[in-house]
Write a protein that holds these residues in place. Sequence first.
Motif, mmCIF file in Angstrom:
data_model
loop_
_atom_site.group_PDB
_atom_site.id
_atom_site.type_symbol
_atom_site.label_atom_id
_atom_site.label_comp_id
_atom_site.label_asym_id
_atom_site.label_seq_id
_atom_site.Cartn_x
_atom_site.Cartn_y
_atom_site.Cartn_z
ATOM 1 N N LEU A 22 91.293 36.463 -26.788
ATOM 2 C CA LEU A 22 91.062 37.798 -26.217
ATOM 3 C C LEU A 22 90.174 38.663 -27.091
ATOM 4 O O LEU A 22 89.340 39.419 -26.585
ATOM 5 N N ALA A 23 90.339 38.547 -28.402
ATOM 6 C CA ALA A 23 89.532 39.366 -29.311
ATOM 7 C C ALA A 23 88.050 39.043 -29.166
ATOM 8 O O ALA A 23 87.193 39.936 -29.202
ATOM 9 N N GLU A 24 87.758 37.765 -28.963
ATOM 10 C CA GLU A 24 86.355 37.331 -28.896
ATOM 11 C C GLU A 24 85.700 37.625 -27.539
ATOM 12 O O GLU A 24 84.468 37.638 -27.436
ATOM 13 N N ILE A 25 86.502 37.852 -26.505
ATOM 14 C CA ILE A 25 85.897 38.207 -25.210
ATOM 15 C C ILE A 25 85.908 39.713 -24.959
ATOM 16 O O ILE A 25 85.426 40.174 -23.917
ATOM 17 N N LYS A 26 86.438 40.472 -25.899
ATOM 18 C CA LYS A 26 86.483 41.932 -25.727
ATOM 19 C C LYS A 26 85.058 42.468 -25.571
ATOM 20 O O LYS A 26 84.198 42.249 -26.412
ATOM 21 N N GLY A 27 84.810 43.167 -24.466
ATOM 22 C CA GLY A 27 83.496 43.735 -24.202
ATOM 23 C C GLY A 27 82.456 42.734 -23.727
ATOM 24 O O GLY A 27 81.287 43.100 -23.560
ATOM 25 N N LEU A 28 82.863 41.496 -23.487
ATOM 26 C CA LEU A 28 81.924 40.460 -23.064
ATOM 27 C C LEU A 28 81.263 40.838 -21.735
ATOM 28 O O LEU A 28 81.939 41.106 -20.749
ATOM 29 N N LYS A 29 79.943 40.838 -21.716
ATOM 30 C CA LYS A 29 79.211 41.146 -20.489
ATOM 31 C C LYS A 29 79.172 39.885 -19.629
ATOM 32 O O LYS A 29 78.433 38.945 -19.928
ATOM 33 N N VAL A 30 79.973 39.879 -18.566
ATOM 34 C CA VAL A 30 80.127 38.689 -17.741
ATOM 35 C C VAL A 30 79.843 39.001 -16.278
ATOM 36 O O VAL A 30 80.286 40.029 -15.755
ATOM 37 N N ARG A 31 79.101 38.126 -15.642
ATOM 38 C CA ARG A 31 78.826 38.281 -14.218
ATOM 39 C C ARG A 31 80.040 37.853 -13.405
ATOM 40 O O ARG A 31 80.646 36.817 -13.662
ATOM 41 N N VAL A 32 80.434 38.684 -12.433
ATOM 42 C CA VAL A 32 81.544 38.344 -11.546
ATOM 43 C C VAL A 32 81.099 38.465 -10.095
ATOM 44 O O VAL A 32 80.054 39.036 -9.791
ATOM 45 N N GLN A 33 81.912 37.926 -9.200
ATOM 46 C CA GLN A 33 81.634 38.016 -7.764
ATOM 47 C C GLN A 33 81.775 39.463 -7.281
ATOM 48 O O GLN A 33 82.393 40.288 -7.937
ATOM 49 N N GLY A 34 81.216 39.734 -6.116
ATOM 50 C CA GLY A 34 81.117 41.107 -5.635
ATOM 51 C C GLY A 34 82.402 41.773 -5.195
ATOM 52 O O GLY A 34 82.478 42.998 -5.159
ATOM 53 N N ALA A 35 83.438 40.998 -4.839
ATOM 54 C CA ALA A 35 84.691 41.604 -4.381
ATOM 55 C C ALA A 35 85.295 42.457 -5.506
ATOM 56 O O ALA A 35 85.379 42.013 -6.655
ATOM 57 N N PRO A 36 85.734 43.691 -5.219
ATOM 58 C CA PRO A 36 86.242 44.610 -6.257
ATOM 59 C C PRO A 36 87.349 44.033 -7.133
ATOM 60 O O PRO A 36 87.427 44.358 -8.324
ATOM 61 N N ILE A 37 88.205 43.179 -6.565
ATOM 62 C CA ILE A 37 89.316 42.649 -7.348
ATOM 63 C C ILE A 37 88.829 41.849 -8.546
ATOM 64 O O ILE A 37 89.485 41.808 -9.586
ATOM 65 N N TRP A 38 87.638 41.250 -8.446
ATOM 66 C CA TRP A 38 87.098 40.478 -9.569
ATOM 67 C C TRP A 38 86.725 41.401 -10.731
ATOM 68 O O TRP A 38 87.062 41.124 -11.883
ATOM 69 N N SER A 39 86.060 42.497 -10.439
ATOM 70 C CA SER A 39 85.696 43.440 -11.505
ATOM 71 C C SER A 39 86.935 44.066 -12.131
ATOM 72 O O SER A 39 87.027 44.218 -13.355
ATOM 73 N N LYS A 40 87.914 44.411 -11.294
ATOM 74 C CA LYS A 40 89.133 45.035 -11.809
ATOM 75 C C LYS A 40 89.912 44.115 -12.739
ATOM 76 O O LYS A 40 90.396 44.531 -13.791
ATOM 77 N N THR A 41 90.047 42.837 -12.368
ATOM 78 C CA THR A 41 90.829 41.915 -13.183
ATOM 79 C C THR A 41 90.115 41.564 -14.488
ATOM 80 O O THR A 41 90.744 41.493 -15.544
ATOM 81 N N PHE A 42 88.806 41.365 -14.437
ATOM 82 C CA PHE A 42 88.075 41.028 -15.660
ATOM 83 C C PHE A 42 88.046 42.217 -16.620
ATOM 84 O O PHE A 42 88.110 42.038 -17.842
ATOM 85 N N ALA A 43 87.968 43.428 -16.079
ATOM 86 C CA ALA A 43 88.017 44.620 -16.929
ATOM 87 C C ALA A 43 89.396 44.752 -17.579
ATOM 88 O O ALA A 43 89.517 45.115 -18.753
ATOM 89 N N ALA A 44 90.445 44.439 -16.824
ATOM 90 C CA ALA A 44 91.807 44.509 -17.367
ATOM 91 C C ALA A 44 92.000 43.520 -18.514
ATOM 92 O O ALA A 44 92.797 43.763 -19.428
ATOM 93 N N ALA A 45 91.259 42.420 -18.488
ATOM 94 C CA ALA A 45 91.346 41.425 -19.563
ATOM 95 C C ALA A 45 90.488 41.800 -20.765
ATOM 96 O O ALA A 45 90.445 41.068 -21.757
ATOM 97 N N GLY A 46 89.793 42.945 -20.670
ATOM 98 C CA GLY A 46 89.029 43.441 -21.815
ATOM 99 C C GLY A 46 87.544 43.161 -21.762
ATOM 100 O O GLY A 46 86.801 43.545 -22.666
ATOM 101 N N MET A 47 87.086 42.505 -20.717
ATOM 102 C CA MET A 47 85.654 42.186 -20.607
ATOM 103 C C MET A 47 84.886 43.314 -19.933
ATOM 104 O O MET A 47 85.466 44.283 -19.454
ATOM 105 N N SER A 48 83.571 43.167 -19.914
ATOM 106 C CA SER A 48 82.697 44.144 -19.260
ATOM 107 C C SER A 48 82.022 43.455 -18.079
ATOM 108 O O SER A 48 80.908 42.928 -18.200
ATOM 109 N N PRO A 49 82.692 43.444 -16.922
ATOM 110 C CA PRO A 49 82.161 42.707 -15.766
ATOM 111 C C PRO A 49 81.009 43.436 -15.088
ATOM 112 O O PRO A 49 80.956 44.667 -15.064
ATOM 113 N N THR A 50 80.095 42.661 -14.553
ATOM 114 C CA THR A 50 78.990 43.227 -13.793
ATOM 115 C C THR A 50 78.668 42.310 -12.619
ATOM 116 O O THR A 50 78.795 41.091 -12.726
#
Length: 329
Positions: free
Chosen positions: A162-190
């Motif tokens: 988790l520490a190493e993925i904190k703020g990770l700029k990661v591409r996710v699918q367009g459905a809102p639930i994908w951005s919400k879950t990846f952000a909750a895990a500490g990443m920076s989804p786009t």
Amino acid sequence: MKRRLLMGGIAATTLAAPFIANAQAPLTLNGAVQFNDDHAFNKTLLKFEELVKQYYGKPINFVLHRNSSLGLEKQYFEYMAQGKAVDYAIVSPAHMSTFSKAAPFIDAPFLFRDLAQWNKVLDLDLLKPVAGEIAQKADVMLVGYAGGGVRNIFVNKPVSNLAEIKGLKVRVQGAPIWSKTFAAAGMSPTVIAYNEVYNAIQNNVISAGENEAAGVESMKFYEVAPNLAMTEHAITIRPVCFSGKTFKSLPKDLQDAVVRAGKEAGAYGRQVESSEDEQKLVALEKAGKLKRIPFKDRAEMKKLVDPVMAAYAKEIGADGIFTQIVATN
């Protein structure tokens, strides 16, 4: 009078003859798929055909329209709902959302802990309420569940916790639930178009994306992101669908064969797709194109995401199913 009766009898017999012939002719069921016979979906639908024939035990014809010759999965589902052109197909739950808000939930990220839990949920038929809603609103039956592609994160640098993925700029699918879950895990989804992911990583706009093995291989994402963090954050579910209108028109023994074959073909499809996932990753690793990295904090990541998933499940009326899935060991 006798002559009229005789002629009438001959006419009646002549008119009835085509209907008698048609009644004796084998039924024909039409299937549709976007791929060729090398794909797991085709193998699943061909197994479905084989099993229906076996369990029905009477003459019946199957025509599987391959390589998107009848359109795409969204069209297949609409055709089945209307009872025309397509009788059976494999369709992503995302394409059922017009009829059922809960349908895409069964394919959401971070829903399952691992393949073992995923298989058990399907074997226990915990998704039955969603299938019931789809059957009621779309008149399409989910007779089996294929799928099994496990999605992981491909990255341009090694990450394993988790520490190493904190703020990770990661591409996710367009459905809102994908951005919400990846952000909750500490990443920076786009959200970026799928065909732009390669260049986005190459140009350092993002550092990562997520996909199953087939996508990583076909899009050559390993060239710009050769590290695969084994987050196993999503496991695909691809229902084997059957038109409700077609089903109602079938004789009882054929209906029974369809239901039995659907469940078994789905299980077969899960085994095929999950094993092919592993084979593709092994081949990429052996070729030196990709390195799999165990993700140590998979359980902790899921705990961070669960409240977001619970809220989403409540929002779409699937909170009862979510509770049962979480409790499945």
